[in-house]
Motif scaffolding. Sequence first.
Motif, PDB file in Angstrom:
ATOM      1  N   ILE A 168      -3.410  16.690   4.059  1.00  0.00           N
ATOM      2  CA  ILE A 168      -3.986  16.900   2.825  1.00  0.00           C
ATOM      3  C   ILE A 168      -4.022  15.968   1.764  1.00  0.00           C
ATOM      4  CG2 ILE A 168      -3.761  18.464   0.630  1.00  0.00           C
ATOM      5  CD1 ILE A 168      -2.644  20.699   2.699  1.00  0.00           C
ATOM      6  N   ILE A 169      -3.031  15.183   1.662  1.00  0.00           N
ATOM      7  CA  ILE A 169      -2.662  13.984   0.630  1.00  0.00           C
ATOM      8  C   ILE A 169      -3.716  12.831   1.318  1.00  0.00           C
ATOM      9  CG2 ILE A 169      -1.097  12.325  -0.140  1.00  0.00           C
ATOM     10  CD1 ILE A 169       1.112  14.327  -0.030  1.00  0.00           C
ATOM     11  N   ILE A 170      -3.671  12.450   2.238  1.00  0.00           N
ATOM     12  CA  ILE A 170      -4.173  11.399   2.881  1.00  0.00           C
ATOM     13  C   ILE A 170      -5.834  11.684   2.867  1.00  0.00           C
ATOM     14  CG2 ILE A 170      -4.690  11.812   5.602  1.00  0.00           C
ATOM     15  CD1 ILE A 170      -3.310   8.511   3.972  1.00  0.00           C
ATOM     16  N   PHE A 171      -6.218  12.916   3.027  1.00  0.00           N
ATOM     17  CA  PHE A 171      -7.633  13.040   2.649  1.00  0.00           C
ATOM     18  C   PHE A 171      -8.172  12.862   1.399  1.00  0.00           C
ATOM     19  CE2 PHE A 171     -11.278  15.867   1.990  1.00  0.00           C
ATOM     20  CZ  PHE A 171     -12.128  15.561   3.039  1.00  0.00           C
ATOM     21  N   GLN A 172      -7.246  13.367   0.424  1.00  0.00           N
ATOM     22  CA  GLN A 172      -7.581  12.961  -1.080  1.00  0.00           C
ATOM     23  C   GLN A 172      -7.566  11.591  -1.398  1.00  0.00           C
ATOM     24  OE1 GLN A 172      -8.803  15.526  -2.795  1.00  0.00           O
ATOM     25  NE2 GLN A 172      -8.488  16.840  -1.165  1.00  0.00           N
ATOM     26  N   VAL A 173      -6.748  10.954  -1.102  1.00  0.00           N
ATOM     27  CA  VAL A 173      -6.324   9.165  -1.114  1.00  0.00           C
ATOM     28  C   VAL A 173      -7.319   8.551  -0.325  1.00  0.00           C
ATOM     29  CG1 VAL A 173      -4.964   7.333  -0.502  1.00  0.00           C
ATOM     30  CG2 VAL A 173      -3.826   9.215  -1.403  1.00  0.00           C
ATOM     31  N   GLY A 174      -7.975   8.875   0.791  1.00  0.00           N
ATOM     32  CA  GLY A 174      -8.994   8.279   1.396  1.00  0.00           C
ATOM     33  C   GLY A 174     -10.320   8.514   0.763  1.00  0.00           C
ATOM     34  N   MET A 175     -10.607   9.712   0.240  1.00  0.00           N
ATOM     35  CA  MET A 175     -11.965  10.009  -0.616  1.00  0.00           C
ATOM     36  C   MET A 175     -11.916   8.987  -1.633  1.00  0.00           C
ATOM     37  SD  MET A 175     -12.812  13.974  -0.737  1.00  0.00           S
ATOM     38  CE  MET A 175     -14.323  13.691  -1.833  1.00  0.00           C
ATOM     39  N   ILE A 176     -10.797   8.717  -2.339  1.00  0.00           N
ATOM     40  CA  ILE A 176     -10.797   8.118  -3.753  1.00  0.00           C
ATOM     41  C   ILE A 176     -10.846   6.680  -3.468  1.00  0.00           C
ATOM     42  CG2 ILE A 176      -9.418   7.539  -5.764  1.00  0.00           C
ATOM     43  CD1 ILE A 176      -8.484  10.366  -5.617  1.00  0.00           C
ATOM     44  N   THR A 177     -10.085   6.110  -2.524  1.00  0.00           N
ATOM     45  CA  THR A 177      -9.859   4.640  -2.229  1.00  0.00           C
ATOM     46  C   THR A 177     -10.771   4.135  -1.169  1.00  0.00           C
ATOM     47  OG1 THR A 177      -7.848   5.012  -0.714  1.00  0.00           O
ATOM     48  CG2 THR A 177      -7.504   4.842  -3.212  1.00  0.00           C
ATOM     49  N   GLY A 178     -11.730   5.107  -0.636  1.00  0.00           N
ATOM     50  CA  GLY A 178     -12.486   4.581   0.709  1.00  0.00           C
ATOM     51  C   GLY A 178     -13.932   4.334   0.161  1.00  0.00           C
ATOM     52  N   GLY A 179     -14.100   4.647  -1.154  1.00  0.00           N
ATOM     53  CA  GLY A 179     -15.251   4.492  -1.648  1.00  0.00           C
ATOM     54  C   GLY A 179     -16.206   5.563  -1.394  1.00  0.00           C
TER      55      GLY A 179
END
Length: 247
Positions: A168-179
């Motif tokens: 859940i955390i990595i999905f949110q971080v991925g969305m924000i920092t993945g562009g």
Amino acid sequence: MLATQLKYDLLMFSRELFYLVFTIIVPPVTYLFMGELFGGATYAGNLSYAETYTPSFILLITFGVVFFAFGFDQVMNRTIGVEKRISLSPVPKRTLLLSNILKSIIITSFGYFLVFFIGMIAYDLSFQLFNFVLSFVTFMLLNATLLILSSAIYSMFTSMNGALVFSIIIFQVGMITGGFTMPIDRMPKFVQLIANVNPLYHMNQLFITVWNGKLQMDNSSLLSIGYIIGCVMISLLVTRFVNKVRK
């Protein structure tokens, strides 16, 4: 035997509301919602919203499916004893792994065509056969890359709860920092720093350029390709080490 296992895995995925919401429903809905807000904007390389975010949201679906439906499933199979039962049954362990890989490819390919057709209908996204085929080949390579990364990361988990929280955390971080939300250059400095070490961001930038036929082997592209290859090599070593320790 493989077809039966694959059918079962796809059926189980369709019954998991949590998987469906995060991987198949949220990205297309967000794609449409952001299009309503920023559809008229122009982005890097003089690209439109659809040209920039259609490949981005295809990759986001791939990321969600691979990390939830492949990586997390590996932890679940390991912790509840599925892998142990498989090892004692006539079904080879590699059948379970191959079925999981094929399941991920089928679902992510569905996401690819879903977002593409939404873009064609909602934003008059153009269709060019050569770019479409090249983009799909690139998509499959990125799919394989994410499968390797996911396998390495989730091989280190021994608890379903820990793996779920991480997902859940990595999905949110991925969305924000993945562009996938706002252009990284408009983000705070610390987000830009995190994006530079996020392989998903580098994949996203490469996929956007390939999708729009603008890929050039300049320093930026070579850096992204080299970084992704480096992450894949490290992931293979991690997976091999963890499997050796577990044996």
